[in-house]
Design a protein around this motif. Structure first.
Motif, PDB file in Angstrom:
ATOM      1  N   VAL A  12       0.816  -1.205   0.000  1.00 23.69           N
ATOM      2  CA  VAL A  12       0.000   0.000   0.000  1.00 23.69           C
ATOM      3  C   VAL A  12       0.850   1.256   0.000  1.00 23.69           C
ATOM      4  O   VAL A  12       0.526   2.240  -0.639  1.00 23.69           O
ATOM      5  CB  VAL A  12      -0.929   0.002   1.230  1.00 23.69           C
ATOM      6  CG1 VAL A  12      -1.811   1.230   1.202  1.00 23.69           C
ATOM      7  CG2 VAL A  12      -1.775  -1.245   1.226  1.00 23.69           C
ATOM      8  N   GLY A  15       2.128   3.941  -2.956  1.00 18.36           N
ATOM      9  CA  GLY A  15       1.147   4.802  -3.605  1.00 18.36           C
ATOM     10  C   GLY A  15       0.873   6.068  -2.834  1.00 18.36           C
ATOM     11  O   GLY A  15       0.326   7.009  -3.379  1.00 18.36           O
ATOM     12  N   CYS A  16       1.203   6.124  -1.555  1.00 20.22           N
ATOM     13  CA  CYS A  16       0.773   7.277  -0.789  1.00 20.22           C
ATOM     14  C   CYS A  16       1.915   7.897  -0.038  1.00 20.22           C
ATOM     15  O   CYS A  16       2.860   7.246   0.347  1.00 20.22           O
ATOM     16  CB  CYS A  16      -0.339   6.883   0.181  1.00 20.22           C
ATOM     17  SG  CYS A  16       0.256   6.120   1.693  1.00 20.22           S
ATOM     18  N   LYS A  17       1.824   9.186   0.127  1.00 22.63           N
ATOM     19  CA  LYS A  17       2.768   9.853   1.017  1.00 22.63           C
ATOM     20  C   LYS A  17       2.105   9.836   2.374  1.00 22.63           C
ATOM     21  O   LYS A  17       1.300  10.696   2.687  1.00 22.63           O
ATOM     22  CB  LYS A  17       2.958  11.295   0.578  1.00 22.63           C
ATOM     23  CG  LYS A  17       3.721  11.464  -0.705  1.00 22.63           C
ATOM     24  CD  LYS A  17       4.092  12.934  -0.822  1.00 22.63           C
ATOM     25  CE  LYS A  17       3.954  13.410  -2.249  1.00 22.63           C
ATOM     26  NZ  LYS A  17       3.751  14.837  -2.322  1.00 22.63           N
ATOM     27  N   CYS A  18       2.373   8.793   3.129  1.00 25.14           N
ATOM     28  CA  CYS A  18       1.600   8.604   4.351  1.00 25.14           C
ATOM     29  C   CYS A  18       2.075   9.491   5.478  1.00 25.14           C
ATOM     30  O   CYS A  18       2.513   9.027   6.524  1.00 25.14           O
ATOM     31  CB  CYS A  18       1.620   7.143   4.764  1.00 25.14           C
ATOM     32  SG  CYS A  18       0.712   6.164   3.594  1.00 25.14           S
ATOM     33  N   LYS A  19       2.021  10.791   5.256  1.00 26.86           N
ATOM     34  CA  LYS A  19       2.353  11.679   6.361  1.00 26.86           C
ATOM     35  C   LYS A  19       1.069  11.949   7.112  1.00 26.86           C
ATOM     36  O   LYS A  19       0.096  12.420   6.541  1.00 26.86           O
ATOM     37  CB  LYS A  19       2.968  12.976   5.840  1.00 26.86           C
ATOM     38  CG  LYS A  19       2.146  13.589   4.700  1.00 26.86           C
ATOM     39  CD  LYS A  19       2.772  14.832   4.152  1.00 26.86           C
ATOM     40  CE  LYS A  19       1.914  15.391   3.022  1.00 26.86           C
ATOM     41  NZ  LYS A  19       2.597  16.238   2.116  1.00 26.86           N
ATOM     42  N   ALA A  21      -1.728  13.693   9.152  1.00 31.26           N
ATOM     43  CA  ALA A  21      -2.087  15.100   9.261  1.00 31.26           C
ATOM     44  C   ALA A  21      -1.705  15.578  10.658  1.00 31.26           C
ATOM     45  O   ALA A  21      -1.916  14.863  11.632  1.00 31.26           O
ATOM     46  CB  ALA A  21      -3.581  15.255   9.050  1.00 31.26           C
TER      47      ALA A  21
END
Lengths: 566, 327
Positions: A12, A15-19, A21
């Protein structure tokens, strides 16, 4: 098992810049100005002495099938609209400063006269204009353009509807055109002058669907077509032979990026000088005064302006449930407007009751929207004969259950959020709503053939005025845009009268009456006006947003050294 | 060692099977795991057992807060939200949804404030249903047609073989998109049926290949000599002998079908809303990934899909190893 979870995360993650919030947004960071928050260009964005040169890269959210502005399959793409003015020119153009009023300023025509009976229009053409291919612009080209539109073999139905009453078109000399109408029509002059991009007679010869100009347009404007890499970008360069003031920009690049998420990422990387159609969620997210938003707050001017559009939910009046205006009123009272405004529209869209431009006089300010009132709606439904049945709690009348299918377009983010809310609201009062999703092309064809129960769409135009005959007149049920099958003799008569009223003030009065009647009948569940949400790099100057979009002829780029930011 | 014991001795296969059983249990018990109605409650002296399943008419129309306030006894489901409940939390929140995981919504919420955990549990139903039942249909068709071709040979074999070739060359996703457009194929049943009717090619090919080896063996000839018909020979002699290898392939087919369903939901053309599916959550993740950065919408459904597909692959691998006579 642990290994598997790590694997799952790995699949997973790329695909994402899992920073995550930030939980407590640190208040320190660039503070957006009031103008930036409102989406207004600050005064310095239009100051300074224009300089020539540079390339403007614009994000376009859809790629047209072609660039022939006359062709039905190629006209509704946003980009074609951008090119009216810079590439293609009309005889006159809508006065951008005076919108929504209906004035025209000369472009390829220098002047025109209309006869007192409004049946004859004489147009004097500008001399010394040449097309991008070098050919001169004369009355023959006007005739060829009009004939291409009037030719029933061509796919030009949407423009043709404006010219059905054109009795004859004569060209007494190379620079005069005389149009005669078989009956008067209030918008005939306006349409003739401002809606037809002038194409050269030579370029219109051949099979209309496969004309070379569909891919490589030839116009008379200040920008000339250079290249089109399908799915990537279109490039236009300054045209040397332009008859008027030359454009400032050397080059216009229209980058085709359909996916909004990808476009946002490219925008953040600085790929666009002019970013268009920013998603409401992104528009709101970049407002937080945090360091992560500095690129947007310091690097761009946000631009929000009201376009002439409105979204609606239509109830097919051929269906037993929706025949009765009381039922349609009840449905409007079940629409959770406040919840939608807060959670779906994020406070950006403006609720409306009116089929005309919000800032025009045609909307009657005395029309008040129906309140959200489930109890009142239930009472109205009872009154209309739709009673709750014992057992499953679904309403029915004369043995017909109140269960219908909402036809949804899967590409609409807004509908995807709105529909589940609606399902819940309707279920509470005993109405079952199913959802069917179909692709855009099928969606539209099913609306045209009235093969739907309920559906949602938005009407939009880049002009301030709108002849709603095509949308609400009962004759427009077949072939027109009256998809819901609305038929009201009173509204029919009013719409016909509007078309024969040449005094704008008198027309406004009639339009207000139509507005009142349409809302009382709940011809649509009127939803909202969506403002345009764009952003331009601070060095982009000379932008002025109007209904006719930005005027790219006047845009210039401040030299990097003189770019003080804002 | 019997195949089953070999399978049980295989640690990875066991893990895969446990995960799978867990997911299956979650799917079956979704209504008890995540619901807006409680597990037990007593209102006005009346005790309701599992109202989350029975949805008694007396509780219909009561909001959760009202119910909670008036109940003498209230035992909520482990995830105290229904999958379609929008903005159900009671915490004051100042940013628009989606909201990140916290003590109220353990896996966060989606753009409509719906609990991600509740949607995942209910979404498991869709994924597993589509995967398992479409492959069950594949198995029935694939086994019968493949073995029929092997047994009969000649024209039957030629027809079936060509049919298999045609089916395996059509990309399922595009076939589905076309069917949705033309014939309004939509919804769980239609999707299952289309997948079930079109994806049996690989299984049939395998069954046919295995069957061709079997039909020449003595026990088949003996049974034929005793007067057994085609149906009986296929059912009694061929099916049990090819079932092993075909099951291995079927495990992978389930995984593939789940991915197709997710992809279709991701494209917005899957099971109609508001039904919860994993793919639909991923669509929302795609929209909200950079702004406001809703990583939980991507991570959790993505992990569910990966977990399901991964464990099916482990089970499939385990089956293959334990059925391999050479092992």
């Amino acid at each position: 098992m642990k290994r598997l979870l790590v694997l799952a995360a790995l699949i997973v993650l790329p695909g994402c810049k899992c920073k995550p919030a930030p939980v407590d947004p640190p208040a320190r960071g660039p503070q957006p100005t009031e103008a930036w928050l409102k989406g207004e260009l600050p005064p310095e964005a239009n100051q300074g002495t224009p300089v020539s040169g540079g390339t403007l890269t614009v994000r376009v959210p859809s790629e047209p099938a072609g660039l022939n502005r006359l062709h039905d399959q190629m006209i509704d793409a946003t980009m074609v609209r951008y090119l009216m003015g810079p590439v293609y020119e009309t005889l006159a153009e809508v006065d951008r400063a005076a919108l929504p009023e209906n004035g025209q300023t000369p472009l390829l025509a220098t002047s025109w006269e209309e006869s007192a009976d409004h049946l004859t229009l004489t147009v004097h053409l500008r001399k010394g204009v040449t097309f991008h291919d070098g050919g001169p612009f004369t009355s023959r080209d006007v005739r060829a353009t009009v004939e291409a539109v009037r030719n029933v073999k061509n796919q030009t139905a949407s423009l043709r509807s404006q010219f059905v009453d054109l009795a004859s078109l004569s060209t007494p000399d190379d620079f005069t055109v005389v149009a005669r109408w078989s009956k008067p029509y209030a918008y005939a002059l306006h349409n003739f002058l401002t809606s037809l991009p002038m194409m050269s007679a030579a370029s219109l010869q051949g099979d209309f669907d496969t004309l070379p100009v569909n891919r490589a347009p030839i116009g008379t404007g200040p920008f000339r077509f250079e290249s089109w890499e399908t799915g990537q970008k279109l490039t236009f360069v300054r045209a040397p032979q332009y008859w008027g003031t030359p454009a400032y920009l050397d080059r216009l690049v229209m980058r085709v990026v359909k996916d909004d998420t990808v476009a946002t990422q490219l925008w953040e990387q600085g790929e666009f000088d002019l970013m268009t159609r920013i998603q409401p969620g992104v528009w709101r997210a970049i407002e937080a005064p945090v360091g992560a938003n500095a690129w947007a707050i310091e690097g761009y001017h946000r631009i929000s302006f009201l376009e002439n559009n409105y979204s609606w939910i239509g109830w097919n009046e051929e269906r037993p449930f929706f025949k009765d205006a009381r039922v349609r009123r009840a449905l409007a009272m079940l629409y959770p407007a406040a919840e939608v405004a807060r959670h779906v529209d994020l406070g950006i869209e403006l609720p409306t009751t009116c089929p005309w431009y919000r800032l025009s006089a045609s909307c009657d300010p005395s029309v008040t929207p129906l309140p959200y009132d489930p109890a009142g709606a239930a009472a109205l439904l009872d009154e209309a004969g739709w009673k709750v049945r014992e057992g499953d709690g679904v309403r029915e009348k004369d043995g017909v259950r109140f269960r219908f299918t909402f036809l949804a377009n899967p590409h609409s983010v807004r509908l995807a959020k709105l529909v589940p809310l609606l399902v819940t609201e309707l279920k509470r009062v005993g109405i079952e709503m199913d959802v069917e999703k179909v692709d855009s092309a099928i969606y539209l064809s099913r609306m045209r053939t009235h093969d739907f129960d309920a559906a949602s769409l938005a009407w939009s135009t880049n002009e301030g005025v709108r002849d709603n005959y095509q949308v609400f007149h009962s004759s427009q049920r077949d072939g027109g845009s009256n998809y819901v099958g609305y038929a009201s003799p009173e509204v029919d008569a009013l719409l016909e009268k509007i078309r024969l009223t040449f005094d704008p003030a008198a027309r406004v009065e009639l339009e207000r009456e139509v507005h009142r009647k349409l809302y009382a009948d709940q011809v649509y569940l009127f939803l909202t006006n969506r403002p345009a949400l764009d952003a331009a790099k601070t060095r982009v100057r000379g932008l002025s947003a109007s209904l006719a979009w930005y005027d790219l002829r006047k845009v210039w780029l401040a030299p990097a050294a003189g770019d003080a930011g804002h | 060692m019997s195949p089953w014991r070999r399978f049980r001795a295989d640690r990875r296969a066991r893990v895969g099977l446990r995960v799978l059983v867990g997911l299956l249990a979650a799917a079956v018990l979704a209504d008890v795991l995540a619901s807006e109605l409680p597990l037990f409650c007593r209102v006005g002296g009346v005790t309701y057992v599992l109202p989350c399943l029975t949805e008694p008419a007396a509780l219909r129309g009561l909001s959760r807060q009202a119910l909670k306030a008036s109940a003498e006894l209230y035992v909520p489901t482990p995830i105290p939200f229904g999958p379609d409940e929008t903005f159900a939390g009671t915490k004051a929140r100042f940013t628009p949804a989606p909201w990140s995981p916290d003590d109220e919504h353990l896996l966060g919420t989606d753009e409509l404030g719906r609990d991600v955990a509740a949607r995942l549990v209910h979404g498991a139903r869709v994924s597993l249903w589509v995967g398992l039942s479409s492959v069950a249909l594949n198995l029935v068709l694939g086994l019968w047609l493949g073995l029929l071709a092997a047994w009969r040979g000649g024209v039957v074999d030629a027809v079936v073989s060509r049919l298999i070739e045609v089916l395996t060359t059509v990309p399922t996703l595009f076939l589905l998109l076309t069917l949705i457009g033309l014939w309004r194929v939509q919804g769980l049943w239609a999707l299952t049926l289309v997948l079930g009717l079109t994806r049996w090619g690989e299984l049939a090919r395998l069954a046919r290949a295995q069957g061709l080896q079997l039909v020449r063996q003595d026990f088949v000839a003996a049974s034929r000599a005793l007067g057994a018909g085609t149906g009986r020979i296929i059912a009694r002699h061929l099916v049990p002998n090819v079932l092993g290898p075909v099951l291995v392939s079927a495990a992978f087919a389930v995984a593939a079908a789940i991915l197709v369903e997710s992809a279709l939901s991701f494209l917005g053309l899957g099971v109609a809303p508001p039904t919860a599916t994993w793919g639909e959550l991923l669509t929302q993740a795609h929209r909200t990934l950079t702004h406001p950065g809703a990583w939980w919408l991507a991570l959790f459904p993505g992990a569910c899909i990966a977990l399901t597909v991964g464990s099916l692959h482990l089970v499939g691998e385990g089956l293959r190893r334990s059925l391999d006579p050479a092992a």
